[in-house]
Each structure stands twice: as structure tokens, then as C-alpha cells.
Design a protein around this motif. Structure first.
Motif, PDB file in Angstrom:
ATOM      1  N   THR A   3       0.838  -1.192   0.000  1.00  0.00           N
ATOM      2  CA  THR A   3       0.000   0.000   0.000  1.00  0.00           C
ATOM      3  C   THR A   3       0.874   1.244   0.000  1.00  0.00           C
ATOM      4  OG1 THR A   3      -1.720  -1.160   1.235  1.00  0.00           O
ATOM      5  CG2 THR A   3      -1.767   1.248   1.300  1.00  0.00           C
ATOM      6  N   PRO A   4       0.573   2.252  -0.829  1.00  0.00           N
ATOM      7  CA  PRO A   4       1.344   3.508  -0.797  1.00  0.00           C
ATOM      8  C   PRO A   4       1.276   4.141   0.582  1.00  0.00           C
ATOM      9  CG  PRO A   4      -0.061   3.415  -2.747  1.00  0.00           C
ATOM     10  CD  PRO A   4      -0.469   2.265  -1.877  1.00  0.00           C
ATOM     11  N   GLN A   5       2.429   4.541   1.094  1.00  0.00           N
ATOM     12  CA  GLN A   5       2.531   5.114   2.439  1.00  0.00           C
ATOM     13  C   GLN A   5       3.182   6.483   2.364  1.00  0.00           C
ATOM     14  OE1 GLN A   5       4.407   1.855   4.889  1.00  0.00           O
ATOM     15  NE2 GLN A   5       3.743   0.657   3.118  1.00  0.00           N
ATOM     16  N   VAL A   6       2.641   7.416   3.131  1.00  0.00           N
ATOM     17  CA  VAL A   6       3.084   8.802   3.068  1.00  0.00           C
ATOM     18  C   VAL A   6       3.146   9.348   4.486  1.00  0.00           C
ATOM     19  CG1 VAL A   6       0.719   9.619   2.687  1.00  0.00           C
ATOM     20  CG2 VAL A   6       2.647  11.037   1.927  1.00  0.00           C
ATOM     21  N   LEU A   7       4.003  10.324   4.697  1.00  0.00           N
ATOM     22  CA  LEU A   7       4.242  10.876   6.033  1.00  0.00           C
ATOM     23  C   LEU A   7       4.000  12.384   6.036  1.00  0.00           C
ATOM     24  CD1 LEU A   7       5.524  10.963   8.942  1.00  0.00           C
ATOM     25  CD2 LEU A   7       7.768  11.099   7.794  1.00  0.00           C
ATOM     26  N   GLN A  28      -5.938   9.902   3.184  1.00  0.00           N
ATOM     27  CA  GLN A  28      -6.946   8.850   3.155  1.00  0.00           C
ATOM     28  C   GLN A  28      -7.836   8.972   1.922  1.00  0.00           C
ATOM     29  OE1 GLN A  28      -6.913   6.542   5.487  1.00  0.00           O
ATOM     30  NE2 GLN A  28      -8.826   5.435   5.216  1.00  0.00           N
ATOM     31  N   MET A  29      -8.277  10.184   1.636  1.00  0.00           N
ATOM     32  CA  MET A  29      -9.186  10.379   0.508  1.00  0.00           C
ATOM     33  C   MET A  29      -8.496  10.168  -0.834  1.00  0.00           C
ATOM     34  SD  MET A  29     -11.874  10.779   2.191  1.00  0.00           S
ATOM     35  CE  MET A  29     -13.066  11.060   0.892  1.00  0.00           C
ATOM     36  N   ARG A  30      -7.167  10.300  -0.869  1.00  0.00           N
ATOM     37  CA  ARG A  30      -6.427  10.102  -2.112  1.00  0.00           C
ATOM     38  C   ARG A  30      -5.820   8.707  -2.213  1.00  0.00           C
ATOM     39  NH1 ARG A  30      -8.469  11.915  -5.676  1.00  0.00           N
ATOM     40  NH2 ARG A  30      -6.636  11.354  -6.899  1.00  0.00           N
ATOM     41  N   GLY A  31      -6.157   7.822  -1.304  1.00  0.00           N
ATOM     42  CA  GLY A  31      -5.763   6.426  -1.443  1.00  0.00           C
ATOM     43  C   GLY A  31      -4.364   6.089  -0.986  1.00  0.00           C
ATOM     44  N   ALA A  32      -3.817   6.889  -0.064  1.00  0.00           N
ATOM     45  CA  ALA A  32      -2.495   6.600   0.504  1.00  0.00           C
ATOM     46  C   ALA A  32      -2.633   6.434   2.015  1.00  0.00           C
ATOM     47  CB  ALA A  32      -1.506   7.710   0.182  1.00  0.00           C
ATOM     48  N   PHE A  33      -1.840   5.534   2.593  1.00  0.00           N
ATOM     49  CA  PHE A  33      -1.870   5.313   4.035  1.00  0.00           C
ATOM     50  C   PHE A  33      -1.024   6.381   4.705  1.00  0.00           C
ATOM     51  CE2 PHE A  33      -0.248   3.574   7.994  1.00  0.00           C
ATOM     52  CZ  PHE A  33      -1.418   3.105   8.597  1.00  0.00           C
ATOM     53  N   GLY A  34      -1.638   7.168   5.575  1.00  0.00           N
ATOM     54  CA  GLY A  34      -0.949   8.289   6.189  1.00  0.00           C
ATOM     55  C   GLY A  34      -0.331   7.974   7.534  1.00  0.00           C
ATOM     56  N   THR A  35       0.896   8.425   7.720  1.00  0.00           N
ATOM     57  CA  THR A  35       1.561   8.387   9.023  1.00  0.00           C
ATOM     58  C   THR A  35       1.883   9.823   9.409  1.00  0.00           C
ATOM     59  OG1 THR A  35       3.771   8.160   8.039  1.00  0.00           O
ATOM     60  CG2 THR A  35       2.564   6.122   8.525  1.00  0.00           C
ATOM     61  N   SER A  36       2.203  10.042  10.689  1.00  0.00           N
ATOM     62  CA  SER A  36       2.376  11.433  11.117  1.00  0.00           C
ATOM     63  C   SER A  36       3.418  11.581  12.210  1.00  0.00           C
ATOM     64  CB  SER A  36       1.043  12.007  11.608  1.00  0.00           C
ATOM     65  OG  SER A  36       0.588  11.322  12.759  1.00  0.00           O
ATOM     66  N   PHE A 217      -3.443  21.116  -0.034  1.00  0.00           N
ATOM     67  CA  PHE A 217      -2.789  21.097  -1.345  1.00  0.00           C
ATOM     68  C   PHE A 217      -1.463  20.352  -1.282  1.00  0.00           C
ATOM     69  CE2 PHE A 217       0.255  22.913  -4.340  1.00  0.00           C
ATOM     70  CZ  PHE A 217      -0.418  22.744  -5.545  1.00  0.00           C
ATOM     71  N   SER A 218      -0.610  20.699  -0.340  1.00  0.00           N
ATOM     72  CA  SER A 218       0.707  20.063  -0.254  1.00  0.00           C
ATOM     73  C   SER A 218       0.584  18.587   0.115  1.00  0.00           C
ATOM     74  CB  SER A 218       1.600  20.799   0.751  1.00  0.00           C
ATOM     75  OG  SER A 218       1.001  20.857   2.031  1.00  0.00           O
ATOM     76  N   ALA A 219      -0.376  18.251   0.966  1.00  0.00           N
ATOM     77  CA  ALA A 219      -0.586  16.846   1.313  1.00  0.00           C
ATOM     78  C   ALA A 219      -1.041  16.044   0.107  1.00  0.00           C
ATOM     79  CB  ALA A 219      -1.611  16.732   2.442  1.00  0.00           C
ATOM     80  N   CYS A 220      -1.861  16.665  -0.731  1.00  0.00           N
ATOM     81  CA  CYS A 220      -2.324  15.980  -1.937  1.00  0.00           C
ATOM     82  C   CYS A 220      -1.159  15.726  -2.888  1.00  0.00           C
ATOM     83  CB  CYS A 220      -3.404  16.797  -2.617  1.00  0.00           C
ATOM     84  SG  CYS A 220      -4.243  15.938  -3.961  1.00  0.00           S
ATOM     85  N   VAL A 221      -0.274  16.703  -3.035  1.00  0.00           N
ATOM     86  CA  VAL A 221       0.910  16.506  -3.877  1.00  0.00           C
ATOM     87  C   VAL A 221       1.726  15.326  -3.351  1.00  0.00           C
ATOM     88  CG1 VAL A 221       3.086  17.507  -4.673  1.00  0.00           C
ATOM     89  CG2 VAL A 221       1.025  18.923  -4.590  1.00  0.00           C
ATOM     90  N   ALA A 222       1.946  15.282  -2.039  1.00  0.00           N
ATOM     91  CA  ALA A 222       2.733  14.184  -1.450  1.00  0.00           C
ATOM     92  C   ALA A 222       2.051  12.836  -1.666  1.00  0.00           C
ATOM     93  CB  ALA A 222       2.951  14.447   0.038  1.00  0.00           C
ATOM     94  N   ALA A 223       0.732  12.809  -1.510  1.00  0.00           N
ATOM     95  CA  ALA A 223       0.006  11.548  -1.696  1.00  0.00           C
ATOM     96  C   ALA A 223       0.144  11.036  -3.123  1.00  0.00           C
ATOM     97  CB  ALA A 223      -1.474  11.744  -1.346  1.00  0.00           C
ATOM     98  N   GLU A 224       0.045  11.945  -4.080  1.00  0.00           N
ATOM     99  CA  GLU A 224       0.164  11.520  -5.478  1.00  0.00           C
ATOM    100  C   GLU A 224       1.589  11.083  -5.804  1.00  0.00           C
ATOM    101  OE1 GLU A 224      -2.514  11.012  -7.285  1.00  0.00           O
ATOM    102  OE2 GLU A 224      -3.596  11.726  -5.512  1.00  0.00           O
TER     103      GLU A 224
END
Length: 275
Positions: A3-7, A28-36, A217-224
């Protein structure tokens, strides 16, 4: 298949519209598993920022290590850091791991105008993090803070981007939501790589519900990016996403309400996007 993972490395917004909360909703809405990794806890709502508590540097470093030792992060974004010491801590810690492409949102001010970055931290931001940034997403006040240039048009944006490229940034997205011609029906962003530039236009909506725009916006760029999109495709899609999120407002709070993160899951975005 992994699964795509993003921080996201940023501050917490108790009102849920910006910061860590906005980033995780976007992932979550863009289909990536988020960590923080949480750098600060704010007492915040749609009316303003009422208190800021910085997390200890030791704990932030341990949060980053916990992510780096277990997850396969394909891209990450950095938002609110607040102080020079936090910037130096985060920069040193993330260098220990391969987190992929960095999307840096140089958060300096809250929607209501509250300062979220100490003046003493600006030089640390330029020195420590700008050279690491694959994508930098400043709004106009943040662009002026980093370059000394007040952007009113594309020529100004090009001058500012050249300075940011010299500081080490690969791709600069100067967000034009604060342009002087804000009564225009168009919201224009300027995108500069080292070799070419683009202008992205979207409809401007007459709404106060824009809290969390930059974070989202920046989170969406990272998710993609973590899903394998190229940089320009990620930026273009993020522009479509944020236009949709602003254009379909939700009613929460009594001030600058949050953008609509549910809208980010749609495949067909409202409004047109012109290059």
C-alpha cells in the motif's frame, strides 16, 4: 502489493481543518496510508489560534525514527515547524531515512493571521530544508518572507522562483490566492521547475471556508507522489482537488471554515483547470 505510504510532519489543529488532521484526511481520501509526526499542538478553531505548545525535540526525533524503522514512505510533506531548533531537529532526523520526495509547505501564518513561524527560524528553514525540497509550496506572504519579493504577476513570481531554485529547491509552486486582483474570477498558481514553467488557473470561489487550503494542497501533492505520479501530474491533480474542496463548502465553525476533504475522493472535479 504494498500500500502507498506517506508521512506528514506538522502541527496539530484541534479544529480539524488544517495541519496534521487535514493532511491525514487528504492522504486517506487520495488512497495513501498516512503516518504522522506531530511537532506542535495548537488550541485552534475556525476563529483563530489560541495557544501553541511545542513538542519536545527528543520526542519529535523519536517519532521520526519510529516511522523510519517500520514504514515504507514513498513521499513526505513538512508543514508547521515553528522554531529554528525544531527545523534543525527535523532536518537532521529525516536525513537518517529514505522517505522519498519532500513536499515542503513553509507554514508561517494561520488563516486568521497568527504567526506560526518565529522570525529566527527563517534562516534555518532556508539553510536546512529548502535544499532538501523536491517541491516547495509557498503562498504569497510566505514567498515574500523567503525571497523578499512581493509577487503581483508572473514576472515577480519568476524572480522569486529563481531565488528559491538558487537555495536548492527543485520545483516551486507559488500559490496566488492572495494576489491583488483577488476580485478576479480566476485563482492563479505559478509552477516553476529549473527548466520550464506553467500557470495553473482555477475558478475563484466567494467563500470564507478556506481553512487548511495550503496544508491540503501540499498533502495531496505528497500523496500523489507516493503513488508514483510525476511531479507535474501530482501538482496539477492537487490543484484540481483543492479547487473542488473549496468549491463544495461544508458548514463547520463560525469563522474561516475548513475546506471539504470529502470532495478529494471524486474522480471528476468541479470547475475547469486551465494551463
Amino acid at each position: 502489493m504494498m500500500t502507498p505510504q506517506v508521512l506528514t510532519i506538522a502541527g496539530s489543529d484541534s479544529g480539524g481543518g488544517a495541519g496534521i488532521q487535514a493532511d491525514l484526511k487528504t492522504f486517506q481520501m487520495r488512497g495513501a496510508f498516512g503516518t504522522s509526526v506531530i511537532t506542535a499542538v495548537t488550541a485552534q478553531n475556525t476563529l483563530g489560534v489560541h495557544d501553541i505548545h511545542m513538542i519536545s525535540l527528543d520526542n519529535v526525533a523519536k517519532q521520526i525514527a519510529a516511522i523510519g524503522e517500520d514504514f515504507h514512505i514513498g513521499a513526505y510533506k513538512i508543514g508547521m515547524l515553528g522554531t529554528a531548533e525544531m527545523i534543525e531537529c527535523v532536518a537532521h532526523s529525516v536525513r537518517q531515512y529514505d522517505f522519498g520526495a519532500l513536499v515542503l509547505d513553509p507554514v508561517a501564518f494561520a488563516k486568521g493571521g497568527a504567526a506560526l513561524l518565529q522570525n529566527s527560524a527563517i534562516s534555518a528553514l532556508k539553510r536546512e530544508l529548502l535544499p532538501m525540497a523536491n517541491v516547495l509550496t509557498p503562498n504569497l506572504p510566505e514567498t515574500a518572507m523567503l525571497t523578499g519579493i512581493h509577487v503581483h504577476n508572473q514576472d515577480d513570481a519568476a524572480q522569486a522562483a529563481a531565488i528559491l531554485h538558487d537555495l536548492g529547491v527543485d520545483t516551486v509552486v507559488i500559490k496566488g490566492g492572495h494576489l491583488d486582483d483577488s476580485r478576479s474570477a480566476i485563482c492563479r498558481d505559478f509552477v516553476f521547475t529549473r527548466d520550464e514553467h506553467f500557470v495553473l488557473d482555477s475558478p475563484r470561489f466567494d467563500t470564507p471556508h478556506t481553512h487548511g487550503t495550503g496544508c491540503t494542497f501540499s498533502a495531496c501533492v505528497a500523496a500523489e507522489l507516493t503513488k508514483g505520479q510525476d511531479v507535474f501530474s501530482a501538482i496539477r491533480l492537487a490543484k484540481q482537488c483543492i479547487s473542488s474542496a473549496i468549491g463544495q463548502p461544508i458548514g463547520v465553525g463560525h469563522g474561516h471554515g475548513a475546506v471539504n476533504h470529502w470532495a478529494l475522493a471524486q474522480d471528476d472535479f468541479s470547475g475547469s483547470l486551465k494551463e
